[in-house]
Design a protein around this motif. Structure first.
Motif, PDB file in Angstrom:
ATOM      1  N   ARG A   9       4.560  58.720 -14.588  1.00 22.86           N
ATOM      2  CA  ARG A   9       5.034  59.310 -13.332  1.00 22.86           C
ATOM      3  C   ARG A   9       6.328  58.609 -12.954  1.00 22.86           C
ATOM      4  NH1 ARG A   9       0.311  58.240 -13.605  1.00 22.86           N
ATOM      5  NH2 ARG A   9       0.270  56.366 -12.357  1.00 22.86           N
ATOM      6  N   VAL A  10       7.239  59.388 -12.410  1.00 23.90           N
ATOM      7  CA  VAL A  10       8.561  58.859 -12.085  1.00 23.90           C
ATOM      8  C   VAL A  10       8.893  59.198 -10.641  1.00 23.90           C
ATOM      9  CG1 VAL A  10      11.022  58.998 -12.613  1.00 23.90           C
ATOM     10  CG2 VAL A  10       9.338  59.118 -14.464  1.00 23.90           C
ATOM     11  N   GLU A  11       9.442  58.222  -9.948  1.00 21.00           N
ATOM     12  CA  GLU A  11       9.896  58.421  -8.566  1.00 21.00           C
ATOM     13  C   GLU A  11      11.337  57.924  -8.482  1.00 21.00           C
ATOM     14  OE1 GLU A  11       9.125  56.580  -4.120  1.00 21.00           O
ATOM     15  OE2 GLU A  11       7.808  56.000  -5.759  1.00 21.00           O
ATOM     16  N   PHE A  12      12.228  58.782  -7.994  1.00 22.63           N
ATOM     17  CA  PHE A  12      13.611  58.364  -7.778  1.00 22.63           C
ATOM     18  C   PHE A  12      13.679  57.616  -6.455  1.00 22.63           C
ATOM     19  CE2 PHE A  12      14.509  61.284 -11.118  1.00 22.63           C
ATOM     20  CZ  PHE A  12      15.675  60.803 -11.698  1.00 22.63           C
ATOM     21  N   VAL A  13      14.098  56.354  -6.511  1.00 25.89           N
ATOM     22  CA  VAL A  13      14.259  55.530  -5.325  1.00 25.89           C
ATOM     23  C   VAL A  13      15.604  55.846  -4.676  1.00 25.89           C
ATOM     24  CG1 VAL A  13      14.370  53.157  -4.472  1.00 25.89           C
ATOM     25  CG2 VAL A  13      12.894  53.716  -6.404  1.00 25.89           C
ATOM     26  N   ARG A  14      16.627  55.958  -5.507  1.00 20.10           N
ATOM     27  CA  ARG A  14      17.970  56.408  -5.134  1.00 20.10           C
ATOM     28  C   ARG A  14      18.426  57.330  -6.252  1.00 20.10           C
ATOM     29  NH1 ARG A  14      18.171  50.951  -4.213  1.00 20.10           N
ATOM     30  NH2 ARG A  14      19.358  50.567  -6.103  1.00 20.10           N
ATOM     31  N   ALA A  15      19.609  57.869  -6.133  1.00 19.66           N
ATOM     32  CA  ALA A  15      20.107  58.797  -7.156  1.00 19.66           C
ATOM     33  C   ALA A  15      20.198  58.153  -8.532  1.00 19.66           C
ATOM     34  CB  ALA A  15      21.462  59.352  -6.746  1.00 19.66           C
ATOM     35  N   ASP A  16      20.402  56.836  -8.581  1.00 17.95           N
ATOM     36  CA  ASP A  16      20.570  56.166  -9.871  1.00 17.95           C
ATOM     37  C   ASP A  16      19.486  55.135 -10.174  1.00 17.95           C
ATOM     38  OD1 ASP A  16      21.254  54.323  -7.950  1.00 17.95           O
ATOM     39  OD2 ASP A  16      23.000  53.557  -9.015  1.00 17.95           O
ATOM     40  N   THR A  17      18.390  55.154  -9.424  1.00 19.38           N
ATOM     41  CA  THR A  17      17.334  54.148  -9.580  1.00 19.38           C
ATOM     42  C   THR A  17      15.962  54.809  -9.555  1.00 19.38           C
ATOM     43  OG1 THR A  17      18.746  52.568  -8.416  1.00 19.38           O
ATOM     44  CG2 THR A  17      16.434  51.970  -8.662  1.00 19.38           C
ATOM     45  N   VAL A  18      15.100  54.417 -10.504  1.00 14.78           N
ATOM     46  CA  VAL A  18      13.765  55.004 -10.595  1.00 14.78           C
ATOM     47  C   VAL A  18      12.679  53.943 -10.624  1.00 14.78           C
ATOM     48  CG1 VAL A  18      14.475  57.114 -11.790  1.00 14.78           C
ATOM     49  CG2 VAL A  18      13.883  55.086 -13.124  1.00 14.78           C
ATOM     50  N   ARG A  19      11.485  54.381 -10.243  1.00 13.04           N
ATOM     51  CA  ARG A  19      10.245  53.633 -10.437  1.00 13.04           C
ATOM     52  C   ARG A  19       9.423  54.439 -11.429  1.00 13.04           C
ATOM     53  NH1 ARG A  19       9.479  53.110  -4.737  1.00 13.04           N
ATOM     54  NH2 ARG A  19      10.278  51.070  -4.229  1.00 13.04           N
ATOM     55  N   VAL A  20       8.839  53.766 -12.404  1.00 11.84           N
ATOM     56  CA  VAL A  20       8.044  54.437 -13.423  1.00 11.84           C
ATOM     57  C   VAL A  20       6.644  53.845 -13.421  1.00 11.84           C
ATOM     58  CG1 VAL A  20       7.868  55.004 -15.879  1.00 11.84           C
ATOM     59  CG2 VAL A  20      10.124  54.752 -14.829  1.00 11.84           C
ATOM     60  N   GLU A  21       5.638  54.702 -13.522  1.00  9.21           N
ATOM     61  CA  GLU A  21       4.255  54.259 -13.667  1.00  9.21           C
ATOM     62  C   GLU A  21       3.709  54.852 -14.953  1.00  9.21           C
ATOM     63  OE1 GLU A  21       1.775  54.953 -10.272  1.00  9.21           O
ATOM     64  OE2 GLU A  21       3.425  54.557  -8.899  1.00  9.21           O
ATOM     65  N   VAL A  22       3.027  54.021 -15.741  1.00  9.09           N
ATOM     66  CA  VAL A  22       2.494  54.456 -17.020  1.00  9.09           C
ATOM     67  C   VAL A  22       1.010  54.094 -17.088  1.00  9.09           C
ATOM     68  CG1 VAL A  22       2.757  54.317 -19.527  1.00  9.09           C
ATOM     69  CG2 VAL A  22       4.751  54.010 -18.070  1.00  9.09           C
ATOM     70  N   ASP A  23       0.176  55.057 -17.510  1.00 11.07           N
ATOM     71  CA  ASP A  23      -1.259  54.852 -17.676  1.00 11.07           C
ATOM     72  C   ASP A  23      -1.568  54.790 -19.168  1.00 11.07           C
ATOM     73  OD1 ASP A  23      -1.467  55.146 -14.908  1.00 11.07           O
ATOM     74  OD2 ASP A  23      -1.843  57.292 -15.058  1.00 11.07           O
ATOM     75  N   VAL A  24      -2.189  53.707 -19.611  1.00  9.88           N
ATOM     76  CA  VAL A  24      -2.409  53.515 -21.041  1.00  9.88           C
ATOM     77  C   VAL A  24      -3.840  53.128 -21.372  1.00  9.88           C
ATOM     78  CG1 VAL A  24      -0.020  52.869 -21.522  1.00  9.88           C
ATOM     79  CG2 VAL A  24      -1.665  51.098 -20.921  1.00  9.88           C
ATOM     80  N   VAL A  25      -4.174  53.332 -22.640  1.00 15.41           N
ATOM     81  CA  VAL A  25      -5.393  52.817 -23.242  1.00 15.41           C
ATOM     82  C   VAL A  25      -4.922  51.803 -24.271  1.00 15.41           C
ATOM     83  CG1 VAL A  25      -7.401  53.375 -24.661  1.00 15.41           C
ATOM     84  CG2 VAL A  25      -6.633  54.979 -22.895  1.00 15.41           C
ATOM     85  N   ILE A  26      -5.486  50.588 -24.223  1.00 15.00           N
ATOM     86  CA  ILE A  26      -5.027  49.532 -25.128  1.00 15.00           C
ATOM     87  C   ILE A  26      -6.154  49.065 -26.037  1.00 15.00           C
ATOM     88  CG2 ILE A  26      -3.257  48.776 -23.500  1.00 15.00           C
ATOM     89  CD1 ILE A  26      -5.028  46.299 -22.922  1.00 15.00           C
ATOM     90  N   SER A  27      -5.762  48.334 -27.068  1.00 13.42           N
ATOM     91  CA  SER A  27      -6.713  47.761 -28.011  1.00 13.42           C
ATOM     92  C   SER A  27      -7.325  46.498 -27.418  1.00 13.42           C
ATOM     93  CB  SER A  27      -5.987  47.416 -29.313  1.00 13.42           C
ATOM     94  OG  SER A  27      -6.816  46.616 -30.136  1.00 13.42           O
ATOM     95  N   GLY A  28      -8.590  46.296 -27.676  1.00 11.14           N
ATOM     96  CA  GLY A  28      -9.272  45.089 -27.232  1.00 11.14           C
ATOM     97  C   GLY A  28      -8.881  43.869 -28.056  1.00 11.14           C
ATOM     98  N   GLN A  29      -8.155  44.080 -29.124  1.00 13.97           N
ATOM     99  CA  GLN A  29      -7.725  42.988 -29.992  1.00 13.97           C
ATOM    100  C   GLN A  29      -6.515  42.239 -29.431  1.00 13.97           C
ATOM    101  OE1 GLN A  29      -9.694  42.285 -32.614  1.00 13.97           O
ATOM    102  NE2 GLN A  29     -10.911  44.022 -31.910  1.00 13.97           N
ATOM    103  N   ASP A  30      -5.884  42.795 -28.394  1.00 11.88           N
ATOM    104  CA  ASP A  30      -4.682  42.192 -27.810  1.00 11.88           C
ATOM    105  C   ASP A  30      -4.952  41.789 -26.366  1.00 11.88           C
ATOM    106  OD1 ASP A  30      -2.659  42.742 -29.987  1.00 11.88           O
ATOM    107  OD2 ASP A  30      -3.415  44.766 -29.609  1.00 11.88           O
ATOM    108  N   GLN A  31      -4.167  40.831 -25.863  1.00 14.77           N
ATOM    109  CA  GLN A  31      -4.292  40.430 -24.468  1.00 14.77           C
ATOM    110  C   GLN A  31      -3.673  41.506 -23.582  1.00 14.77           C
ATOM    111  OE1 GLN A  31      -2.329  36.663 -24.093  1.00 14.77           O
ATOM    112  NE2 GLN A  31      -4.201  35.532 -24.570  1.00 14.77           N
ATOM    113  N   ALA A  32      -4.412  41.950 -22.603  1.00 16.08           N
ATOM    114  CA  ALA A  32      -3.935  43.014 -21.718  1.00 16.08           C
ATOM    115  C   ALA A  32      -2.641  42.619 -21.012  1.00 16.08           C
ATOM    116  CB  ALA A  32      -5.016  43.372 -20.702  1.00 16.08           C
ATOM    117  N   THR A  33      -2.536  41.380 -20.579  1.00 19.43           N
ATOM    118  CA  THR A  33      -1.338  40.926 -19.873  1.00 19.43           C
ATOM    119  C   THR A  33      -0.118  40.971 -20.781  1.00 19.43           C
ATOM    120  OG1 THR A  33      -2.687  39.467 -18.513  1.00 19.43           O
ATOM    121  CG2 THR A  33      -0.334  39.026 -18.562  1.00 19.43           C
ATOM    122  N   ALA A  34      -0.271  40.529 -22.008  1.00 16.05           N
ATOM    123  CA  ALA A  34       0.849  40.532 -22.957  1.00 16.05           C
ATOM    124  C   ALA A  34       1.289  41.957 -23.279  1.00 16.05           C
ATOM    125  CB  ALA A  34       0.467  39.793 -24.236  1.00 16.05           C
TER     126      ALA A  34
END
Length: 133
Positions: free
Chosen positions: A74-99
Motif C-alpha cells: 500500500r502506498v500513501e503520498f505524503v507530498r507530491a514527491d514523498t511516499v509511505r509504503v507498507e508491505v505485508d509479507v510471509v517469511i521463512s522461519g529459518q531467518d530472523q524476522a527483524t533482519a
C-alpha cells in the motif's frame, strides 16, 4: 500521484516532458523489490489490500491491461514527491524476522527511489505469517 518534469526546468526553459507516478506503480516496484529479499517467501495482501486489489485488477482487465502485481503493498503520498509504503509479507522461519524486516525496508526504499525518483519517508513491514520449512 507525483507529477514531475524533465531537467529542462533547471535551465529556465520550458519542460521537455512531464511524468506521472501513480501509487500502483510505486506498489508494483515495492512488491518486486520485496520478493527478492532473502527470507521473504511471498508478499501477501491483508483483508484491506485484497479488496482494493480485486477492484483494481478488474478495472485494468476491462481496459485490456495486464496488471503488475501490487497485492500486499500500500502506498500513501505524503507530498507530491514523498511516499509511505507498507508491505505485508510471509517469511521463512529459518531467518530472523527483524533482519528480514530491515533488509526489506532497505530494498523497498532503494528500489522505489531509484525507479521513480520519489523520496521514501517510511517503509512499514507487517509479517503476516512465518513458515517453518
Amino acid at each position: 500521484m507525483d507529477r514531475g518534469t524533465s531537467d529542462a526546468r533547471d535551465t529556465g526553459r520550458a519542460p521537455l516532458f512531464e511524468y506521472v507516478v501513480s501509487s500502483s506503480v510505486v506498489a508494483a516496484v515495492a512488491v518486486h523489490a520485496a520478493v527478492a529479499v532473502p527470507g521473504v517467501l511471498r508478499v501477501e495482501p491483508g483483508l484491506t489490500g485484497l479488496v482494493g486489489s480485486v477492484v483494481r485488477t478488474a478495472r485494468q482487465r476491462i481496459k485490456g491491461l495486464e496488471p503488475a502485481p501490487t497485492e500486499g503493498a500500500r502506498v500513501e503520498f505524503v507530498r507530491a514527491d514523498t511516499v509511505r509504503v507498507e508491505v505485508d509479507v510471509v517469511i521463512s522461519g529459518q531467518d530472523q524476522a527483524t533482519a528480514v524486516g530491515h533488509a526489506l525496508q532497505r530494498a523497498v526504499a532503494g528500489a522505489v527511489s531509484e525507479a521513480t525518483g520519489l523520496t521514501v519517508a517510511e517503509v512499514g513491514v507487517s509479517v503476516l505469517d512465518i513458515i517453518w520449512d
